[in-house]
Design a protein around this motif. Structure first.
Motif, mmCIF file in Angstrom:
data_model
loop_
_atom_site.group_PDB
_atom_site.id
_atom_site.type_symbol
_atom_site.label_atom_id
_atom_site.label_comp_id
_atom_site.label_asym_id
_atom_site.label_seq_id
_atom_site.Cartn_x
_atom_site.Cartn_y
_atom_site.Cartn_z
ATOM 1 N N LEU A 82 -3.554 -9.493 16.441
ATOM 2 C CA LEU A 82 -2.773 -10.088 17.523
ATOM 3 C C LEU A 82 -3.111 -11.567 17.700
ATOM 4 O O LEU A 82 -2.209 -12.407 17.798
ATOM 5 N N ASP A 83 -4.389 -11.886 17.741
ATOM 6 C CA ASP A 83 -4.812 -13.274 17.955
ATOM 7 C C ASP A 83 -4.331 -14.201 16.847
ATOM 8 O O ASP A 83 -3.956 -15.344 17.095
ATOM 9 N N GLN A 84 -4.353 -13.708 15.621
ATOM 10 C CA GLN A 84 -3.995 -14.536 14.466
ATOM 11 C C GLN A 84 -2.525 -14.374 14.042
ATOM 12 O O GLN A 84 -2.111 -14.975 13.065
ATOM 13 N N LEU A 85 -1.781 -13.544 14.778
ATOM 14 C CA LEU A 85 -0.365 -13.300 14.495
ATOM 15 C C LEU A 85 -0.130 -12.879 13.053
ATOM 16 O O LEU A 85 0.774 -13.362 12.369
ATOM 17 N N TRP A 86 -0.947 -11.918 12.591
ATOM 18 C CA TRP A 86 -0.839 -11.454 11.211
ATOM 19 C C TRP A 86 0.497 -10.793 10.927
ATOM 20 O O TRP A 86 0.919 -10.725 9.785
ATOM 21 N N GLY A 87 1.140 -10.300 11.953
ATOM 22 C CA GLY A 87 2.444 -9.676 11.768
ATOM 23 C C GLY A 87 3.592 -10.649 11.936
ATOM 24 O O GLY A 87 4.744 -10.236 12.036
ATOM 25 N N PRO A 89 6.114 -13.385 13.724
ATOM 26 C CA PRO A 89 6.676 -13.506 15.076
ATOM 27 C C PRO A 89 6.827 -12.169 15.803
ATOM 28 O O PRO A 89 6.962 -12.131 17.010
ATOM 29 N N ARG A 90 6.775 -11.065 15.059
ATOM 30 C CA ARG A 90 6.915 -9.733 15.670
ATOM 31 C C ARG A 90 5.565 -9.081 15.977
ATOM 32 O O ARG A 90 5.505 -7.893 16.244
ATOM 33 N N THR A 91 4.481 -9.818 15.922
ATOM 34 C CA THR A 91 3.152 -9.238 16.071
ATOM 35 C C THR A 91 2.992 -8.474 17.382
ATOM 36 O O THR A 91 2.552 -7.319 17.380
ATOM 37 N N VAL A 92 3.341 -9.089 18.481
ATOM 38 C CA VAL A 92 3.163 -8.445 19.792
ATOM 39 C C VAL A 92 4.058 -7.215 19.894
ATOM 40 O O VAL A 92 3.633 -6.162 20.364
ATOM 41 N N GLU A 93 5.285 -7.342 19.425
ATOM 42 C CA GLU A 93 6.203 -6.207 19.434
ATOM 43 C C GLU A 93 5.662 -5.058 18.569
ATOM 44 O O GLU A 93 5.738 -3.889 18.942
ATOM 45 N N ALA A 94 5.088 -5.393 17.413
ATOM 46 C CA ALA A 94 4.518 -4.372 16.528
ATOM 47 C C ALA A 94 3.340 -3.673 17.194
ATOM 48 O O ALA A 94 3.161 -2.458 17.043
ATOM 49 N N ALA A 95 2.527 -4.414 17.933
ATOM 50 C CA ALA A 95 1.399 -3.809 18.650
ATOM 51 C C ALA A 95 1.899 -2.846 19.718
ATOM 52 O O ALA A 95 1.335 -1.765 19.919
ATOM 53 N N ILE A 117 1.277 1.847 10.367
ATOM 54 C CA ILE A 117 1.852 0.819 11.238
ATOM 55 C C ILE A 117 1.085 -0.490 11.076
ATOM 56 O O ILE A 117 1.686 -1.569 10.984
ATOM 57 N N LEU A 118 -0.238 -0.400 11.027
ATOM 58 C CA LEU A 118 -1.040 -1.614 10.860
ATOM 59 C C LEU A 118 -0.697 -2.322 9.556
ATOM 60 O O LEU A 118 -0.545 -3.546 9.527
ATOM 61 N N GLN A 119 -0.573 -1.563 8.478
ATOM 62 C CA GLN A 119 -0.302 -2.177 7.176
ATOM 63 C C GLN A 119 1.132 -2.687 7.065
ATOM 64 O O GLN A 119 1.363 -3.803 6.586
ATOM 65 N N GLU A 120 2.094 -1.896 7.490
ATOM 66 C CA GLU A 120 3.499 -2.249 7.295
ATOM 67 C C GLU A 120 3.997 -3.304 8.268
ATOM 68 O O GLU A 120 4.829 -4.138 7.904
ATOM 69 N N GLN A 121 3.504 -3.280 9.501
ATOM 70 C CA GLN A 121 4.058 -4.190 10.499
ATOM 71 C C GLN A 121 3.118 -5.342 10.855
ATOM 72 O O GLN A 121 3.580 -6.409 11.251
#
Length: 190
Positions: free
Chosen positions: A25-30, A32-38, A70-74
């Motif tokens: 979350l902090d590094q936005l690894w996902g 622009p959709r990082t927060v939504e993916a979380a 979910i962690l890997q794909e998103q």
């Protein structure tokens, strides 16, 4: 309704303490959709538990695989530090306490986890470069206040199971602090 609300609080708190997820979350690894993916991860966890009809412990590996997918794909996050298993069993423990209607113990567990989180934040603030140690005595008093009363913490021991180790409250507190419990080898003298 109270069981479901306490379980939702527990899931949120466990996920908020999960370093791998917080780093993503902090590094936005996902992206622009990082927060939504979380949020989707959290929702998927809720749905997963309610589909299990209170038989979650028997499907712990499946929960780990669901979260890992979910962690890997998103979030493009590959967790290999063993925390995935710890988080899964923490969630299962909270779920089993909620299912049993032991809401007082769930609330005590969540309070302990929140205290532990506050303790971690206090330690982190002291470790910041340029932080003064002039108030060290005050910080120690704050840490003592946050230590709690030895309640069950991150990895709660829900229902009794021969395949899942049962821990003492002290060992559970160690788990909440991020320590791993390593079984001793009982050997006779040579």
């Amino acid at each position: 309704a109270a069981k479901e609300e306490e379980f939702r609080r527990g899931v949120s708190l466990v996920l908020s303490r999960w370093t791998a997820l917080q780093m993503a979350l902090d590094q936005l690894w996902g992206g622009p959709r990082t927060v939504e993916a979380a949020r989707e991860l959290e929702q998927s966890i809720h749905e997963w538990f309610y589909r299990r009809n209170w038989q979650a412990r028997q499907h712990a590996q499946e929960l780990q695989e669901t979260m890992d997918g979910i962690l890997q794909e998103q979030l493009f996050t590959d967790v290999r530090d063993g925390s995935l298993r710890q988080v899964a069993y923490s969630l299962i423990g909270i779920y089993e306490l909620c299912a049993a209607g032991d809401l007082d113990r769930v609330r005590a567990t969540l309070r302990q986890m929140a205290r532990s989180e506050a303790r971690d934040a206090l330690r982190e603030s002291r470790a910041q470069p340029g932080a003064s140690n002039n108030g060290e005595d005050e910080d120690e008093e704050d840490a003592e206040e946050l230590d709690g009363d030895g309640e069950v913490a991150m990895a709660v021991g829900g229902a009794s199971s021969s395949s899942t180790p049962q821990y003492t409250d002290e060992q559970l507190a160690d788990l909440a602090e991020g320590w791993d419990i390593v079984p001793t080898k009982r050997r006779g003298r040579r």
